[in-house]
Write an enzyme that holds these catalytic residues in place. Sequence first.
Site, PDB file in Angstrom:
ATOM      1  N   GLU A 209       0.733  -1.214   0.028  1.00 13.44           N
ATOM      2  CA  GLU A 209       0.405   0.272  -0.176  1.00 13.44           C
ATOM      3  C   GLU A 209       0.976   1.201   0.258  1.00 13.44           C
ATOM      4  OE1 GLU A 209      -1.782  -1.118   3.978  1.00 13.44           O
ATOM      5  OE2 GLU A 209      -0.700   0.341   4.718  1.00 13.44           O
ATOM      6  N   HIS A 247      -4.184   3.135   7.941  1.00 12.42           N
ATOM      7  CA  HIS A 247      -2.805   2.359   8.743  1.00 12.42           C
ATOM      8  C   HIS A 247      -1.332   3.348   9.299  1.00 12.42           C
ATOM      9  CE1 HIS A 247      -3.276  -1.796   6.733  1.00 12.42           C
ATOM     10  NE2 HIS A 247      -3.015  -1.808   8.269  1.00 12.42           N
TER      11      HIS A 247
END
Lengths: 291, 379
Positions: A209, A247
């Site tokens: 990501e 995150h």
Amino acid sequence: MTILIDQNTRVLVQGITGSVGAFQARIMLEYGTHLVAGVTPGKGGSSFEGIPIFNDVEKAVTETAPNAAICFVPAKFVRDAALEVIQTGIPLMVLTTEGVPEKDMLEVLAYARSKGTRIVGPDTPGIISPGICKLGVHPAMMFQRGTVGLVSKSGALSYEVGRVMTEAGIGQTTVVGIGGGPIWGSRQAEIVRMFFADPETQAVVMLGEVGGRMELEAAEYIKTHPEKPVIAMIVGRSAPEGAQMGHAGAIIEGHEGTAQGKIDALKAAGVLVATKPREIPELLREIGIKA
Amino acid sequence: MRLLEYQAKNLFRQHGIPVPRSVLVSSMADLRGLQYPQVLKAQVLTGGRGKAGAIQVVKDYAEAASTYPQLLGMKVKNESVHAVLAEQKQGILQEYYLSLLIDKVSAAPLFVASAFGGMDIEEVSREAPQKILKLAIDPLLGLQSFEIRKLAFFLGLPEKDLTPFMQALFEIYQAYDATLIEINPLAHTEAGLLALDAKLVLDDKARFRHEDLFTQLELEQKQNDGEYLDSSQKLAKEWEITYVPLTGDLGLVSDGAGTGMFTLDLIKDAGGFAANFCELGGLANADRMNKSLEILAQNPYVKTVMVSLIGGLTRMDDMAEGISTFVRKHPDRFKLVVRMCGTKADEGRAILAEYAIESGEDLVSEVARAVELAREAAL
């Protein structure tokens, strides 16, 4: 073969009497994982589903000889819990907890390096070798035994991909969630290296990501060690710069950490890059992985 | 948490780092009796103050008295100025750079130093990496004398002059869970080495260890707080749910960051426009699910919401409870498209069915449906 965990893995669970720990420990047991000990200070001498509970890790190690640990304690206690496990020399530890202070993680990882303990996490679902052992919280029905190694920052994304692979009849040797960061006990490149060394793993799927440069490190490793085919998917192509996307590690800072930069580097390293989970089993079939 | 310059300098002082004599100006009266020339510095959290004209040198009281209100009225990258620091102007012989940060790659506290301070260190790093020394410290051993010597030789500074700075930086990292402490410039002046600017970021995840300090710093920053937050952001902040506003009309809630980012990509690929990114984290419960929908309900443009769930740690029956709690309270607020699979998904779907909420397992087709519904709602 699998990586990290197999049929000989003997698991100690920290926080086995907490609500999350108990729920997940039961599921791991049902899956066939050998849970040998639980640790909850103050509950030593009692048991959980027939598994003895100890007040401290050292006693649990002496009496039950675990070779892996999984930790379900709240963020503020993770440092202490991890140091206690590392001191006994247990070689593998999964930290599921999200929100561990960064300084705590630096100390845990430094101690783990000095004692030879591999940390996976924090903020991770853990590890599953389908059909053999589950050291974590992966929903088991989304995975099946096979020949593809799967490594992912995001837990949920590995479920997405595991699910479409499994539906297409393509199983996994081991699935490793490395966690949401921003400090990682195990990095993508290290897990890729383990999959390359595992004779049963024929191809590797890597899910990444935006944020940081870990996928770039993995690309560099793959470029210099083109040992097995690798398929990657990077999410966050539409993430705005400067926003933290859930995150702790998923933040684009300037030009650093964009999805496109990572996709370009991976392609340059010979990695096949997918944009949707469904493309992954198709790509795997194209490179000769059979259902 | 990012600190304002004066807050960081207060901590510096407490740890023996020399900083210029300064006054936090609260009225014109504070500008009297100062030793001029002074530097007036707008106290904002965003960088690039110098370029934005938010730092001004004033030669006397008259100039200070006209500059101070201008600084108070200005905005730096959308951030209003609520405080001004007046600092004695220093005669600078040379500017250095010194910082201590948590390095994600080496997983260690890392000193970064350069004899070419005062400018953007990232630029120096790109153009002339040999002008920068990076030194990782063992988190368990702590800072050692030989490490200070190494940096002192590199910078061409006497070890005894550099020692208090490096020791204090390491102390601040240890004592307050700082993730970044930056002195740029670290100025060599006639009065010795001085920290002319100060940047300090504390780890929000370690707040539980420093509750009093965080509360106090926040109180001081309170005027800066919340003014750019819309009502969704305010609620999200209060409830500690990740929420990033975007510009579209399709609301999004996910139970994980990775799935959330991926769903966002899929919305874009399907020709839709997401109104936000909102994720519950790996340990979500019914209450957080309900609250996330309440957060989205604050945005009047959102008529359709894509709920993207895949249960690992998160139980789908809990998620369904949360969704149904919201629907009971606001029956017609949203058209909901729920993607649900994983742990306890069958139980979850049964709960949703009681409220006639449709749900599917395939993310791509559910996103396509949500984009379609949002488009219809916009027509």
